[in-house]
Design an enzyme around this catalytic site. Structure first.
Site, PDB file in Angstrom:
ATOM      1  N   LYS A  76     -25.042   6.354  19.130  1.00 59.64           N
ATOM      2  CA  LYS A  76     -24.599   7.517  19.906  1.00 59.64           C
ATOM      3  C   LYS A  76     -24.004   8.617  19.012  1.00 59.64           C
ATOM      4  CE  LYS A  76     -23.927   4.957  24.187  1.00 59.64           C
ATOM      5  NZ  LYS A  76     -23.111   4.851  25.423  1.00 59.64           N
ATOM      6  N   TYR A  95     -30.210   8.716  31.643  1.00 57.47           N
ATOM      7  CA  TYR A  95     -29.165   7.930  32.323  1.00 57.47           C
ATOM      8  C   TYR A  95     -29.190   8.115  33.846  1.00 57.47           C
ATOM      9  CZ  TYR A  95     -26.844   6.465  27.985  1.00 57.47           C
ATOM     10  OH  TYR A  95     -26.535   5.858  26.784  1.00 57.47           O
ATOM     11  N   PHE A 144     -18.423   8.389  35.886  1.00 59.86           N
ATOM     12  CA  PHE A 144     -18.503   8.673  34.449  1.00 59.86           C
ATOM     13  C   PHE A 144     -19.783   9.413  34.053  1.00 59.86           C
ATOM     14  CE2 PHE A 144     -20.128   4.358  35.179  1.00 59.86           C
ATOM     15  CZ  PHE A 144     -21.383   4.420  34.590  1.00 59.86           C
ATOM     16  N   ARG A 194     -27.519  -7.473  22.904  1.00 58.87           N
ATOM     17  CA  ARG A 194     -26.300  -7.221  23.683  1.00 58.87           C
ATOM     18  C   ARG A 194     -25.137  -8.062  23.152  1.00 58.87           C
ATOM     19  NH1 ARG A 194     -26.983  -4.056  28.005  1.00 58.87           N
ATOM     20  NH2 ARG A 194     -25.493  -5.036  29.408  1.00 58.87           N
ATOM     21  N   THR A 198     -19.540  -3.361  26.952  1.00 59.00           N
ATOM     22  CA  THR A 198     -19.647  -1.898  27.114  1.00 59.00           C
ATOM     23  C   THR A 198     -18.335  -1.210  26.762  1.00 59.00           C
ATOM     24  OG1 THR A 198     -21.262  -2.236  28.871  1.00 59.00           O
ATOM     25  CG2 THR A 198     -20.205  -0.077  28.772  1.00 59.00           C
ATOM     26  N   ARG A 214     -19.610  -2.668  18.737  1.00 57.71           N
ATOM     27  CA  ARG A 214     -18.695  -1.794  19.492  1.00 57.71           C
ATOM     28  C   ARG A 214     -17.239  -2.030  19.112  1.00 57.71           C
ATOM     29  NH1 ARG A 214     -22.228  -2.346  24.991  1.00 57.71           N
ATOM     30  NH2 ARG A 214     -23.352  -0.352  24.856  1.00 57.71           N
ATOM     31  N   ASN A 254     -19.066   4.657  22.980  1.00 57.24           N
ATOM     32  CA  ASN A 254     -19.050   3.240  22.608  1.00 57.24           C
ATOM     33  C   ASN A 254     -20.082   2.874  21.521  1.00 57.24           C
ATOM     34  OD1 ASN A 254     -21.255   3.474  24.266  1.00 57.24           O
ATOM     35  ND2 ASN A 254     -20.771   1.730  25.572  1.00 57.24           N
ATOM     36  N   HIS A 266     -25.984   2.219  22.438  1.00 58.77           N
ATOM     37  CA  HIS A 266     -26.563   1.795  23.714  1.00 58.77           C
ATOM     38  C   HIS A 266     -27.532   0.662  23.427  1.00 58.77           C
ATOM     39  CE1 HIS A 266     -28.836   1.844  27.445  1.00 58.77           C
ATOM     40  NE2 HIS A 266     -29.930   1.912  26.709  1.00 58.77           N
ATOM     41  N   GLU A 324     -37.115   3.064  28.291  1.00 55.18           N
ATOM     42  CA  GLU A 324     -36.319   3.809  27.307  1.00 55.18           C
ATOM     43  C   GLU A 324     -37.113   4.046  26.022  1.00 55.18           C
ATOM     44  OE1 GLU A 324     -32.715   1.488  27.152  1.00 55.18           O
ATOM     45  OE2 GLU A 324     -32.260   1.952  29.251  1.00 55.18           O
TER      46      GLU A 324
HETATM   47  P1  CMP Z   1     -24.615   2.502  27.598  1.00 48.73           P
HETATM   48  O1  CMP Z   1     -24.995   1.180  27.060  1.00 48.73           O
HETATM   49  O2  CMP Z   1     -25.095   3.714  26.918  1.00 48.73           O
HETATM   50  O3  CMP Z   1     -25.092   2.555  29.126  1.00 48.73           O
HETATM   51  C1  CMP Z   1     -24.460   3.382  30.083  1.00 48.73           C
HETATM   52  C2  CMP Z   1     -23.210   3.988  29.566  1.00 48.73           C
HETATM   53  O4  CMP Z   1     -22.322   4.451  30.563  1.00 48.73           O
HETATM   54  C3  CMP Z   1     -22.398   2.931  28.835  1.00 48.73           C
HETATM   55  O5  CMP Z   1     -23.020   2.580  27.636  1.00 48.73           O
HETATM   56  C4  CMP Z   1     -21.048   3.612  28.714  1.00 48.73           C
HETATM   57  O6  CMP Z   1     -21.004   4.519  27.629  1.00 48.73           O
HETATM   58  C5  CMP Z   1     -21.014   4.377  30.031  1.00 48.73           C
HETATM   59  N1  CMP Z   1     -20.191   3.673  31.016  1.00 48.73           N
HETATM   60  C6  CMP Z   1     -20.486   2.550  31.658  1.00 48.73           C
HETATM   61  N2  CMP Z   1     -19.488   2.196  32.486  1.00 48.73           N
HETATM   62  C7  CMP Z   1     -18.536   3.144  32.336  1.00 48.73           C
HETATM   63  C8  CMP Z   1     -17.266   3.343  32.919  1.00 48.73           C
HETATM   64  N3  CMP Z   1     -16.770   2.494  33.825  1.00 48.73           N
HETATM   65  N4  CMP Z   1     -16.569   4.410  32.537  1.00 48.73           N
HETATM   66  C9  CMP Z   1     -17.069   5.279  31.627  1.00 48.73           C
HETATM   67  N5  CMP Z   1     -18.304   5.141  31.047  1.00 48.73           N
HETATM   68  C10 CMP Z   1     -19.019   4.083  31.406  1.00 48.73           C
END
Ligand code: CMP
Length: 141
Positions: A11, A51, A59, A87, A93, A104, A114, A117, A128
């Protein structure tokens, strides 16, 4: 091969902090082979589309803004059991909940920022990967 391919993005925050090399090293050392990769930047419209499954969530707007704020590294990775193993490598996450030694835990600074992805299913990995890469940009043995 079903189940053996995943999709990742490093990211904008992690790219800006120059963590790309360190994260790719972890990816390689965990046994993933890079089958496609590019440094690129999503427009706001592209990030919103990537997304779209999260549209309407609290969010979403912040996520779209952040993901289009600078360059990202997109990649297709191959390994047996790729989705689950990747993962596990990247961790939860929310970096507050990520296990020690995960990407992470080491490189993220918040749940939105974070670091990486990782696709959560074969279906999403395909979607994707297709979002970023043509067939000419993928290199399999
Ligand atoms: P990613 O793996 O990119 O997939 C979706 C993204 O949404 C996730 O990582 C986070 O960066 C974001 N995300 C998911 N849940 C939350 C949350 N509860 N609050 C803020 N951001 C979130």
């Amino acid at each position: 091969m079903a189940g053996n391919v995943t999709f990742t993005m490093i990211k904008p925050g992690a790219v800006k902090k120059n963590y790309v090399g360190a994260i790719l090293k972890m990816i390689n050392e965990a046994g993933f082979v890079i089958r496609a990769m590019k440094l690129t930047r999503m427009s706001g419209t592209q990030a919103a589309s990537f997304y779209e499954v999260h549209q309407g969530k609290p969010f979403y707007d912040e996520l779209v803004k952040f993901m289009s704020s600078g360059p990202i590294v997109a990649a297709i990775l191959e390994k047996e059991n790729a989705i689950a193993d990747y993962r596990e490598l990247i961790g939860a996450t929310n970096p507050d909940n990520a296990a020690e030694g995960t990407v992470r835990k080491m490189f993220a600074c918040s749940v939105t920022q974070n670091a990486v992805h990782g696709a959560d299913s074969d279906e999403n990995a395909k979607r994707e990967a297709d979002f970023f890469f043509s067939t000419f940009e993928r290199f399999y043995d």
